[in-house]
Design an enzyme around this catalytic site. Structure first.
Site, short mmCIF file in Angstrom:
data_model
loop_
_atom_site.label_atom_id
_atom_site.label_comp_id
_atom_site.label_asym_id
_atom_site.label_seq_id
_atom_site.Cartn_x
_atom_site.Cartn_y
_atom_site.Cartn_z
N CYS A 113 0.83 -1.20 0.00
CA CYS A 113 0.00 0.00 0.00
C CYS A 113 0.87 1.25 0.00
O CYS A 113 1.83 1.36 0.76
CB CYS A 113 -0.91 -0.02 1.23
SG CYS A 113 -1.89 1.49 1.45
N GLN A 242 -10.58 18.77 6.91
CA GLN A 242 -9.41 18.23 7.60
C GLN A 242 -9.75 16.88 8.24
O GLN A 242 -10.73 16.75 8.96
CB GLN A 242 -8.93 19.20 8.67
CG GLN A 242 -8.27 20.45 8.11
CD GLN A 242 -6.86 20.18 7.60
OE1 GLN A 242 -6.32 19.09 7.76
NE2 GLN A 242 -6.25 21.18 6.99
N CYS A 372 -0.41 23.10 3.05
CA CYS A 372 -0.34 21.64 3.15
C CYS A 372 0.86 21.09 2.40
O CYS A 372 1.09 19.88 2.43
CB CYS A 372 -1.63 21.01 2.62
SG CYS A 372 -1.94 21.33 0.87
#
Length: 422
Positions: A113, A242, A372
Site C-alpha cells: 500500500c 481536515q 499543506c
C-alpha cells in the site's frame, strides 16, 4: 477549507500513477545496489547515491522505506539509463537506524500500500524528518532559515498515541467479490486491505454526490478568541475537510493567535472553503468588522453562505477564482479593497504569483498562510520576500502521522519599505 478531495492532500485512499513517457534507454528496474541512505527529501523518500558499473558519477536514487544513515540494499522501481534520477525501495536493511520500528500495518512496505510513507520510523523521529523537510524547502525556495519543529496536535484518541486511528475519512477501492483495497505507490494496482490502521474507528467513506454532513468545531480557546464558541459546519461528504480530529481547532487557534485580529478589522479568507476561518474571524472582529470568504468550488461556496449566515458583522461568501476576484476588485466589498488581515489557505500547488502580487498591492497588516505542502509554501514565501515582505514565524503540525504530509501556518507582514506611499 472544504473543497473537492482531488484538489488537496493525497491520502492513503489514493494511488498515483507513474507518468507515461518514452523510454530513455535500458531499464534498470529490478536491479539491486548497496547504499547508505542520505538525507530525507520532500515527497516521502530519502536520497541515496549508488555506484553503477561503467559510470563515473554515482546515480541519485529517491528511496522509500529507508531512514537517513542506514546501510541497505535497495531495488530500483523506476529508472533507465537516460533518466536524471531513479526511484527505489529498501528491500534489505544491513545496518538499521535506532529509529527503525516494525511497521504496525501488514501492508505497509515495499510494493504494498502506498498510503503511508513512514510506518517503519518511530513517531517522534517522523516529526524530526518532517521538520527537516520544511526547513530545507524554506531555505532552498525562500532563502530563510527555520529553526522550529513539527509538533503533534491535540485531539488524538488513546489508540492514536502511536500515530494510528486518526483519519476520519478513508476511500477504499472496491474489489470483485465485495473486498476492498488501496493503491500501490505510484501505481493503479490495488493491494487488498482488511483494515486501514490510520483510519479512525468511526471513519466515513465519502461518496460523490450532493449529500451533506455537519461537523462541529470546538472554540479555539481564550488564547485566540475570548469566549470562542463551538460552531457547526455543513460540508459535502465528498468535499475536503481536515481529516485529523484535532486539525480544525488547532489551525483556527494558530491563525487567530498569529493574526491578532482587532474588533472592527476587515479580513479576507482566500480559498475559504465552507467558511471555517471566516466564521471565527467574524467572532473576533465583532459587529463592526467585515469578512469576505472567496472560494472557487460551487458546492463549498454554497455551504459557506449557509455556515456564515449567523456570523456577526458584515460577512459574505463569494464564489470565484481567487486571483480573478482579487484582480477584478469590487468597491462594494470593503474587505476586498483594503483588508487589514488575510487568511491564505491555497490548494496543494500554492497561491502563485498573481495572488501574491495582489496581496502585496493591498498591503494588509498581516497574512496567515496555511500550507499543506512545504514546497508551495517556500515558493510563495519567496515571492512575498522578493516584494519586501518578511516571514515572521512558521509553525508546523503533524496532522498526518505515518505519512510524509505536514501542515504549516506562516505569518507574513509587509516591511516598512514595502508599504505603499499614501
Amino acid at each position: 477549507m472544504s473543497r473537492p478531495d482531488h484538489r488537496r492532500r493525497p491520502g492513503p485512499q489514493r494511488g498515483r500513477g507513474t507518468r507515461s513517457r518514452a523510454p530513455r534507454g535500458r531499464s534498470r528496474v529490478g536491479e539491486r545496489y548497496d547504499a547508505e541512505i542520505g538525507p530525507v527529501a520532500h515527497g516521502g523518500h530519502c536520497v541515496a547515491r549508488v555506484a553503477v558499473a561503467g559510470e563515473e558519477r554515482p546515480r541519485v536514487v529517491f528511496v522509500r522505506h529507508g531512514i537517513p544513515g542506514e546501510r541497505v540494499v535497495l531495488e530500483i522501481t523506476e529508472g533507465s539509463d537516460g533518466d536524471r534520477f531513479w526511484r527505489g525501495d529498501v528491500v534489505e536493511v544491513r545496518e538499521a537506524s535506532p529509529h527503525r520500528v516494525v511497521a504496525p500495518c501488514p501492508v505497509a512496505g515495499p510494493g504494498l500500500c502506498g498510503g503511508c510513507d513512514f510506518q517503519h520510523v518511530d513517531l517522534a523521529h517522523q516529526r524530526t524528518l518532517k521538520t527537516a523537510v520544511v526547513a530545507e524547502q524554506l531555505q532552498r525556495l525562500a532563502g530563510v532559515t527555520w529553526d522550529g519543529e513539527v509538533q503533534p496536535v491535540a485531539g488524538d484518541l488513546p489508540e492514536q498515541l502511536a500515530g494510528l486511528r486518526w483519519r476520519t475519512r478513508v476511500r477504499y477501492v472496491a474489489l470483485p467479490g465485495g473486498g476492498r483495497g488501496m493503491r500501490r505507490h505510484r501505481s493503479h494496482d490495488v493491494v487488498p486491505v482488511d483494515e486501514c490502521l490510520i483510519a479512525h474507528p468511526d471513519a466515513r467513506e465519502p461518496h460523490p454526490g450532493t449529500t451533506t454532513e455537519h461537523v462541529a468545531v470546538a472554540g479555539p480557546g481564550a488564547g485566540a478568541v475570548e469566549g470562542a464558541e463551538e460552531h457547526a459546519f455543513a460540508v459535502a461528504t465528498d468535499g475536503f475537510w481536515q481529516v485529523h480530529p484535532g486539525a480544525p481547532g488547532t489551525l483556527v487557534a494558530t491563525v487567530l493567535e498569529l493574526l491578532q485580529p482587532q474588533a472592527g478589522d476587515t479580513a479576507l479568507d482566500l480559498y475559504g472553503g465552507v467558511g471555517l476561518f471566516a466564521r471565527y474571524l467574524a467572532d473576533a472582529l465583532g459587529p463592526d468588522g467585515a469578512v469576505l470568504s472567496v472560494e472557487g468550488d460551487a458546492t463549498a461556496s454554497d455551504h459557506a453562505v449557509d455556515n456564515l449566515r449567523a456570523a456577526p458583522g458584515r460577512v459574505r461568501a463569494v464564489r470565484g477564482d481567487v486571483a480573478t476576484v482579487l484582480a477584478d476588485g469590487d468597491a462594494t466589498l470593503p474587505a476586498l479593497a483594503a483588508p487589514d488581515l488575510v487568511v491564505l489557505d491555497p490548494p496543494r500547488e500554492g497561491a502563485g504569483r498573481a495572488v501574491v502580487d495582489e496581496l502585496v498591492r493591498r498591503a494588509p497588516r498581516a497574512v496567515a498562510y496555511v500550507a499543506c505542502d512545504p514546497a508551495a509554501l517556500g515558493r510563495d514565501v519567496g515571492l512575498f520576500r522578493a516584494a519586501g515582505w518578511e516571514l515572521v514565524e512558521v509553525r508546523g503540525f503533524d496532522l498526518f502521522p505515518m505519512t510524509q504530509h505536514v501542515e504549516c501556518v506562516a505569518l507574513l507582514r509587509p516591511s516598512v519599505a514595502a508599504l505603499p506611499v499614501v
